[in-house]
Design a protein around this motif. Sequence first.
Motif, PDB file in Angstrom:
ATOM      1  N   PRO A 165       0.937  -1.121  -0.097  1.00 48.78           N
ATOM      2  CA  PRO A 165      -0.134  -0.100   0.098  1.00 48.78           C
ATOM      3  C   PRO A 165       0.840   1.183  -0.001  1.00 48.78           C
ATOM      4  O   PRO A 165       1.823   1.338   0.798  1.00 48.78           O
ATOM      5  CB  PRO A 165      -0.831   0.031   1.365  1.00 48.78           C
ATOM      6  CG  PRO A 165      -0.809  -1.571   1.942  1.00 48.78           C
ATOM      7  CD  PRO A 165       0.606  -1.720   1.263  1.00 48.78           C
ATOM      8  N   LYS A 166       0.439   2.239  -1.013  1.00 48.50           N
ATOM      9  CA  LYS A 166       0.981   3.469  -0.937  1.00 48.50           C
ATOM     10  C   LYS A 166      -0.049   4.521  -1.118  1.00 48.50           C
ATOM     11  O   LYS A 166      -1.082   4.223  -1.834  1.00 48.50           O
ATOM     12  CB  LYS A 166       1.975   3.711  -2.002  1.00 48.50           C
ATOM     13  CG  LYS A 166       3.356   2.923  -1.702  1.00 48.50           C
ATOM     14  CD  LYS A 166       4.024   3.369  -0.518  1.00 48.50           C
ATOM     15  CE  LYS A 166       5.521   2.355  -0.711  1.00 48.50           C
ATOM     16  NZ  LYS A 166       6.386   3.002   0.556  1.00 48.50           N
ATOM     17  N   LEU A 167      -0.035   5.536  -0.341  1.00 47.03           N
ATOM     18  CA  LEU A 167      -1.355   6.338  -0.513  1.00 47.03           C
ATOM     19  C   LEU A 167      -1.529   6.965  -1.993  1.00 47.03           C
ATOM     20  O   LEU A 167      -2.890   7.195  -2.504  1.00 47.03           O
ATOM     21  CB  LEU A 167      -0.923   7.760   0.679  1.00 47.03           C
ATOM     22  CG  LEU A 167      -2.102   8.444   0.944  1.00 47.03           C
ATOM     23  CD1 LEU A 167      -3.281   7.793   1.468  1.00 47.03           C
ATOM     24  CD2 LEU A 167      -1.904   9.691   1.853  1.00 47.03           C
ATOM     25  N   GLY A 168      -0.463   7.325  -2.500  1.00 44.70           N
ATOM     26  CA  GLY A 168      -0.626   7.809  -3.970  1.00 44.70           C
ATOM     27  C   GLY A 168      -1.401   6.900  -4.818  1.00 44.70           C
ATOM     28  O   GLY A 168      -2.331   7.227  -5.577  1.00 44.70           O
ATOM     29  N   TRP A 169      -0.998   5.558  -4.882  1.00 50.27           N
ATOM     30  CA  TRP A 169      -1.424   4.823  -5.788  1.00 50.27           C
ATOM     31  C   TRP A 169      -2.666   4.312  -5.698  1.00 50.27           C
ATOM     32  O   TRP A 169      -3.736   3.965  -6.318  1.00 50.27           O
ATOM     33  CB  TRP A 169      -0.663   3.739  -6.196  1.00 50.27           C
ATOM     34  CG  TRP A 169      -0.336   2.530  -5.313  1.00 50.27           C
ATOM     35  CD1 TRP A 169       0.785   2.315  -4.583  1.00 50.27           C
ATOM     36  CD2 TRP A 169      -1.368   1.589  -5.225  1.00 50.27           C
ATOM     37  NE1 TRP A 169       0.524   0.968  -3.864  1.00 50.27           N
ATOM     38  CE2 TRP A 169      -0.674   0.499  -4.250  1.00 50.27           C
ATOM     39  CE3 TRP A 169      -2.691   1.212  -5.762  1.00 50.27           C
ATOM     40  CZ2 TRP A 169      -1.453  -0.479  -3.599  1.00 50.27           C
ATOM     41  CZ3 TRP A 169      -3.142   0.086  -5.108  1.00 50.27           C
ATOM     42  CH2 TRP A 169      -2.804  -0.843  -4.159  1.00 50.27           C
ATOM     43  N   MET A 170      -3.098   4.233  -4.299  1.00 48.64           N
ATOM     44  CA  MET A 170      -4.432   3.671  -3.879  1.00 48.64           C
ATOM     45  C   MET A 170      -5.351   5.036  -4.120  1.00 48.64           C
ATOM     46  O   MET A 170      -6.338   4.630  -4.811  1.00 48.64           O
ATOM     47  CB  MET A 170      -4.441   3.516  -2.188  1.00 48.64           C
ATOM     48  CG  MET A 170      -3.777   2.574  -1.734  1.00 48.64           C
ATOM     49  SD  MET A 170      -4.104   1.858  -0.390  1.00 48.64           S
ATOM     50  CE  MET A 170      -3.347   3.386   0.662  1.00 48.64           C
ATOM     51  N   ILE A 171      -5.195   6.252  -4.199  1.00 46.71           N
ATOM     52  CA  ILE A 171      -5.996   7.370  -4.244  1.00 46.71           C
ATOM     53  C   ILE A 171      -6.108   7.392  -5.978  1.00 46.71           C
ATOM     54  O   ILE A 171      -7.298   7.503  -6.471  1.00 46.71           O
ATOM     55  CB  ILE A 171      -5.535   8.519  -3.706  1.00 46.71           C
ATOM     56  CG1 ILE A 171      -5.507   8.725  -2.355  1.00 46.71           C
ATOM     57  CG2 ILE A 171      -6.385   9.720  -4.479  1.00 46.71           C
ATOM     58  CD1 ILE A 171      -4.950  10.013  -1.747  1.00 46.71           C
ATOM     59  N   GLY A 172      -5.074   7.155  -6.509  1.00 46.03           N
ATOM     60  CA  GLY A 172      -5.243   6.966  -7.969  1.00 46.03           C
ATOM     61  C   GLY A 172      -6.290   5.992  -8.369  1.00 46.03           C
ATOM     62  O   GLY A 172      -6.952   6.052  -9.494  1.00 46.03           O
ATOM     63  N   PHE A 173      -5.788   4.746  -7.927  1.00 50.17           N
ATOM     64  CA  PHE A 173      -6.557   3.729  -8.235  1.00 50.17           C
ATOM     65  C   PHE A 173      -7.973   3.625  -8.226  1.00 50.17           C
ATOM     66  O   PHE A 173      -8.907   3.498  -8.993  1.00 50.17           O
ATOM     67  CB  PHE A 173      -6.088   2.517  -7.675  1.00 50.17           C
ATOM     68  CG  PHE A 173      -6.866   1.242  -7.802  1.00 50.17           C
ATOM     69  CD1 PHE A 173      -6.979   0.476  -9.240  1.00 50.17           C
ATOM     70  CD2 PHE A 173      -7.816   1.054  -6.797  1.00 50.17           C
ATOM     71  CE1 PHE A 173      -7.616  -0.639  -9.294  1.00 50.17           C
ATOM     72  CE2 PHE A 173      -8.596  -0.423  -7.050  1.00 50.17           C
ATOM     73  CZ  PHE A 173      -8.489  -1.048  -8.099  1.00 50.17           C
ATOM     74  N   LEU A 174      -8.370   4.201  -7.157  1.00 48.44           N
ATOM     75  CA  LEU A 174      -9.961   4.405  -6.753  1.00 48.44           C
ATOM     76  C   LEU A 174     -10.645   5.446  -7.786  1.00 48.44           C
ATOM     77  O   LEU A 174     -11.664   5.310  -8.012  1.00 48.44           O
ATOM     78  CB  LEU A 174     -10.193   4.842  -5.224  1.00 48.44           C
ATOM     79  CG  LEU A 174      -9.556   3.906  -4.146  1.00 48.44           C
ATOM     80  CD1 LEU A 174      -9.743   4.280  -2.714  1.00 48.44           C
ATOM     81  CD2 LEU A 174     -10.816   2.728  -4.289  1.00 48.44           C
ATOM     82  N   PHE A 175      -9.722   6.519  -8.012  1.00 40.30           N
ATOM     83  CA  PHE A 175     -10.322   7.735  -8.670  1.00 40.30           C
ATOM     84  C   PHE A 175     -10.524   7.265 -10.108  1.00 40.30           C
ATOM     85  O   PHE A 175     -11.712   7.679 -10.752  1.00 40.30           O
ATOM     86  CB  PHE A 175      -9.360   8.898  -8.869  1.00 40.30           C
ATOM     87  CG  PHE A 175      -9.738  10.063  -7.972  1.00 40.30           C
ATOM     88  CD1 PHE A 175     -10.994  10.733  -7.882  1.00 40.30           C
ATOM     89  CD2 PHE A 175      -9.046  10.183  -6.823  1.00 40.30           C
ATOM     90  CE1 PHE A 175     -11.174  11.586  -7.175  1.00 40.30           C
ATOM     91  CE2 PHE A 175      -9.317  11.136  -5.883  1.00 40.30           C
ATOM     92  CZ  PHE A 175     -10.397  11.905  -6.091  1.00 40.30           C
ATOM     93  N   VAL A 176      -9.835   6.204 -10.729  1.00 38.70           N
ATOM     94  CA  VAL A 176      -9.864   5.690 -12.171  1.00 38.70           C
ATOM     95  C   VAL A 176     -10.960   4.636 -12.115  1.00 38.70           C
ATOM     96  O   VAL A 176     -11.430   4.228 -13.452  1.00 38.70           O
ATOM     97  CB  VAL A 176      -8.861   5.224 -12.874  1.00 38.70           C
ATOM     98  CG1 VAL A 176      -7.837   6.551 -12.933  1.00 38.70           C
ATOM     99  CG2 VAL A 176      -8.009   4.383 -11.981  1.00 38.70           C
ATOM    100  N   VAL A 177     -11.306   4.070 -11.085  1.00 41.21           N
ATOM    101  CA  VAL A 177     -12.227   2.871 -11.008  1.00 41.21           C
ATOM    102  C   VAL A 177     -13.531   3.044 -10.456  1.00 41.21           C
ATOM    103  O   VAL A 177     -14.815   2.386 -10.708  1.00 41.21           O
ATOM    104  CB  VAL A 177     -11.681   1.552 -10.322  1.00 41.21           C
ATOM    105  CG1 VAL A 177     -10.401   1.194 -11.238  1.00 41.21           C
ATOM    106  CG2 VAL A 177     -11.525   1.656  -9.144  1.00 41.21           C
TER     107      VAL A 177
END
Length: 718
Positions: free
Chosen positions: A180-192
């Motif tokens: 887990p990393k804050l950046g990619w988790m936020i990005g992943f949730l925004f695009v899906v």
Amino acid sequence: MRSQDENGRANHEAGMAGGEEMEMVEVSSEMRRRHQRPRKEEAEETEEAMSVEQVFEGKRVPGWREQLTFRAFAVSFVLAVMFSIIVMKLNLTTGIIPSLNVSAGLLGYFFVKMWTSVLDKAGLLKQPFTRQENTVIQTCVVAAYGIAFSGGFGSYLFGMSETIARQTTELNDAQNVKNPKLGWMIGFLFVVSFLGLFALVPLRKIMIIDYKLIYPSGTATAHLINGFHTPQGAKLAKKQVKTLGKFFVFSFLWGFFQWFYTAGDNCGFVSFPTLGLKAYENRFYFDFSPTYVGVGMICPYIVNISVLLGGILSWGVMWPLINNQKGKWYPADLPSGSLHGLQGYRVFISIAMILGDGLYNFLKVLLRTISSFVSVVQKRGATSTLPVLDDGSPITTSPAVSFDEERRTELFLKDQIPKQVALGGYVVIAAISIITLPHIFSQLKWYYILVAYIIAPVLAFCNAYGSGLTDWSLASTYGKLAIFTIGAWAGADHGGVLVGLAACGVMMSIVSTASDLMQDFKTGYMTLASPRSMFVSQVIGTSMGCVIAPCVFWLFYKAFKDIGISGSEYPAPYAIVYRNMAILGVDGVSSLPKNCLTLCYIFFAAAILINLLRDLAPKKIAKFIPLPMAMAIPFYIGSYFAIDMCLGSLILFVWELINKAKADAFGPAVASGLICGDGIWTLPQSVLALAKVKPPICMKFLSRNMNDKVDTFITSLS
């Protein structure tokens, strides 16, 4: 109620949320009562409901822009943070999520009412608080905290981590792990997370008006909000908020008190061997958790009893018997967490029950959906409602339109959402997602995502249609389908485990949010909230959730170092379950310990058989038949929370015997206060942990013999 099922976030009959069918069980006490009422009472209630809009006839309905107020979103943000913390804590402990819709609607009403009262006294109030604005708050809050559930922080997303991978022995190499990393988790949730909002928007008129889908949770929420804004409802709401506040304070202070005694591992009231040390070793004890006492008050009795039965069957009978075969069925020198030992039986038998229950309910809802859809098409001229009786027989009604229906239809069709916006939004977001996701997960090829997005609208329609009929969201079933199909497509040599988990997140997000939005449209339809304001509030709530949920998870992840470890305070049980599903899909069943596969077959079949018995038996008998999904939950993590939940059921049962009307009115408020107070205590607890402030006392329990040895050892030192 909302799923993220996965949601469930809704319930069916006994209240088992279908979204996690429910491995994360979300239930609605309000809907449970509605489902259990006799048809005569339902008919009388429907007749009374015909006059709802006449009660509000003299009040102006604000335009869709007026419904989207700054105060609504300010209150929504505060409540979204609060409920995200609560849901995250539940995600990472047992995965049982009660319905928080009543709490969200009640607290939203209270905060804005307090805001407007202050402004009114100061002579500054320009816009009164309306039920439409209350609906916007409800929609926004539930959309936001729904991301904490559907984001996979307790399942597929955290299942990618090294922490979970270390607890398995298969496919835990670098290409199948992503921490887990804050950046990619936020990005992943925004695009899906937004794609599902656009998938079914063009069908909202067909689903809500033409087919008249019930969406029981959306309907219950609408009744709740309409009731708040009548004089009698406002008085009751004030009393409910006061009750919720009292138990919130009690629960928060109890959490603070307990903290002082948790200075070491297995210390404090949470490790109190209330049923004896031997029972404690087999995870039977009361852990003094207000959260799960509150959950037990909200969950239907059959859910709580099913969980307890599952715990007795597994930790009381099966695991001790299998443990006696150590050295015969599996090597005796394996570490406790190895999936080639006893842990393997716990995990995979639990998975077998979950899959059996999920498959049965998927086929059941799918067949009912197809049957109902065909019936509507064939008898469109003869019926005005969907055939939704338990026996599948059609309900024919008079074509006469009531005042309420005419008024609601007029306003529902007033503010259209252009089809170009919906279709264009889906295509644009899908394109962005197809380009972006392979950069987040290099193993997830663009064509995997493209195939998922081509299929997703059909699955989203099936889920939304079935949810409208049965209040049962099967989003996690579609997610598991993606795990097994796309993960196997990728293969073990190309990061199939990570691909399967990521694909699960993509599919679950689309299917779940599409169903949730349609529930919101139903709520908006019955409260005269504009479809545009519903759509915008869902988008804003989802945006909030895409930031709040990862931040809350990150707080837990940094504050509690043993998060995700079996036996810890936050074991995240479904993270390892989902990861092992992905391993099973990629690697097959060859790695299972001896006789584990046979037991899996038995429990898979048992889950289907029990569900079949529940559906075929008379209702008087069926209500006593346990729920396989609920039984599967303690197989892996133990029964301690089941005892808490059963205590909550007992409290509610006695209260109902003494004063049923008061229990029905204030039971959800008491339960919500217990859950919210203990959940919010997690925030200061996390801050203390990050600041390295440790509790001063360790309260631990020893047997008499062990205590004598400790005393002797201490004496020898002195």
